[in-house]
Design an enzyme around this catalytic site. Structure first.
Site, PDB file in Angstrom:
ATOM      1  CB  SER A   1      -0.934  -0.016   1.219  1.00  0.00           C
ATOM      2  OG  SER A   1      -1.907   0.986   1.099  1.00  0.00           O
ATOM      3  CG  ASN A   2      -0.280   4.684  -1.320  1.00  0.00           C
ATOM      4  OD1 ASN A   2      -0.953   5.486  -0.705  1.00  0.00           O
ATOM      5  ND2 ASN A   2      -0.741   4.038  -2.387  1.00  0.00           N
ATOM      6  N   PRO A   3       1.141   5.573   1.982  1.00  0.00           N
ATOM      7  CG  PRO A   3       2.958   6.842   2.676  1.00  0.00           C
ATOM      8  CD  PRO A   3       2.428   6.098   1.518  1.00  0.00           C
ATOM      9  CB  SER A   4      -2.942   7.884   0.188  1.00  0.00           C
ATOM     10  OG  SER A   4      -4.142   8.598   0.073  1.00  0.00           O
TER      11      SER A   4
ATOM     12  CB  ALA B   1      -2.100   7.185  -3.480  1.00  0.00           C
TER      13      ALA B   1
END
Ligand code: PMT
Length: 403
Positions: free
Chosen positions: A210-213, A277
């Site tokens: 995943s990503n930190p959005s 994102a």
């Protein structure tokens, strides 16, 4: 007109402080909730009880005073404000904020807010022209603070020059520009589809890429469009944000699910804003059981996810399409390529390596690129303010009289 809006009025120790009384009264008449913070010198010019009576709220003058019946502390007040209005703003408060000095309740609260801050300076004209003051003012303007220019006229000292506080009605009119979203008529009934948040690409039931959005940027766009009167649908990845009032939220987890929800809603939409994102890759294999830990490395093979924006660009029709570009390093060139390749009308580029920019931040600093080569470069602003500016840019693309 201002029902539901909260304005924090900061009164500093200029002789024009008496005009702030009328400003508070007019804001209240418009239905705004008003909190007044006075500096110690302001409290020597106008009695705090005047503001307490007119605002119907306690007035704060000291950082460490006993809150009495006030349950709003300075951070909460900073967060609750839709607008900070400093009237009159002395050279002293402007100098303090420009130089990061937070030594009383007002300067501390200004430092803590992400709401727009509007200064209405009033002072002797030599002070106003003083290069130190002008440097401080330009510095703040460069950081996204706003100023209502003082008028030319007779000053308290009897001298004539620039430095006079505008009349209360002009100050309130300027404040309303920040409080009432522009273009309410242009957006009424428009159908706006927004995406927000990250996606999760699982390779077993408990592990994912995943990503930190946080979703904040996209949620602010959805809320801003709603405030302007649009019908809004929000396709959201996993976030901890509450659903914005009046917005239909479609919860998704993976890029594939987000793709499906966007495509199902595409025919409905007139404007699409893609702030999500989306993971570009997902694991090729999904293990229905938790993958066992072993001594050696684990290699997870990845494949491309559907490029939702590209597909929407392909089926764009007459829609207006806004993409985002999260870049590390100078974002302009890469963003322009995305604008072309994905058939967008606008792209919002953020350099996510900068402090306060992009993932998880309360603020963002973006450049908005248009197809015709125009670029709008914005200073660091709250995400709410960035969302408003994006909608302004979209609105600028509609023909006059369109809809
Ligand atoms: O959510 P926040 O914490 O508030 O953070 C905001 C943000 C950093 C997420 C936001 O400002 C932002 O930049 N969003 C886009 C992030 C991104 O994925 O950028 P990108 O350059 O990788 O993608 C370009 C565009 O294609 C984006 O509009 C993206 O939504 C879209 N895309 C990307 C990949 C994919 N498979 N499908 C897509 O639709």
């Amino acid at each position: 007109m201002l029902a539901g809006k909260t304005v924090v009025v900061g009164v500093t120790g200029g002789i024009a402080a008496y005009k702030a009384v009328e400003v508070v009264s007019r804001l209240r008449q418009q239905g705004a909730e008003v909190y007044v913070i006075m500096t110690r010198s302001a409290a020597r010019l106008v009695a705090p009880i005047t503001f307490r009576t007119l605002s119907n709220n306690p007035v704060v003058t000291e950082l460490f005073e006993e809150p009495k019946n006030w349950n709003v502390e300075h951070i909460a007040l900073a967060e609750r404000a839709d607008l900070f209005l400093i009237v009159p703003a002395t050279a002293n408060i402007i100098g303090k904020v420009a130089n990061g000095i937070a030594d009383d309740f007002l300067s501390t609260t200004i430092m803590a807010t992400v709401a727009p801050v509007l200064f209405a300076p009033a002072m002797n004209f030599h002070m106003y022209e003083n290069p130190i003051f002008q440097i401080n003012k330009r510095r703040l303007e460069g950081l996204g603070y706003h100023f209502l220019e003082p008028e030319y006229g007779r000053l308290a000292s009897g001298a004539v020059g620039r430095g006079r506080l505008p009349e209360p009605e002009a100050i309130v009119a300027e404040a309303m520009r920040f409080l009432l979203p522009a273009g309410t008529a242009a957006w009424k009934g428009r159908r706006v589809l927004v995406t927000a948040g990250p996606t999760r690409e699982y390779f077993d039931p408990v592990r994912f890429i995943s990503n930190p959005s946080s979703g904040k940027m996209g949620y602010e766009v959805a809320e801003a469009a709603r405030r302007r009167g649009a019908e809004v649908r929000l396709v959201s990845g996993p976030t901890s944000l509450p659903a914005p009032t009046g917005v239909s939220v479609f919860a998704t987890e993976t890029a594939q699910e987000m793709y499906e929800r966007v495509m199902e809603n595409l025919n409905w939409a007139e404007v699409v804003v893609k702030a999500a994102a989306v993971a570009d890759y997902r694991p090729v294999h999904f293990s229905p059981e938790k993958v066992k830990k072993t001594e050696g490395n684990l290699v997870v093979e990845l494949e491309r996810t559907p490029d939702i924006l590209q597909e929407v660009g392909r089926q764009k029709g007459g829609r207006l399409l806004v993409g985002f570009a999260a870049e590390t390093g100078e974002p302009l060139e890469k963003a322009r390529l995305k604008l072309e390749r994905k058939n967008l009308d606008l792209i919002v580029a953020n350099d996510v390596t900068q402090p306060g920019v992009g993932f998880g931040a309360e603020t963002n600093q973006v450049k908005i690129l248009f197809r015709d080569g125009r670029i709008v470069e914005l200073p660091l602003l709250s995400k709410r303010e960035v969302a408003e500016r994006i909608l302004d840019a979209v609105q600028g693309l509609w023909e006059p009289g369109d809809k």
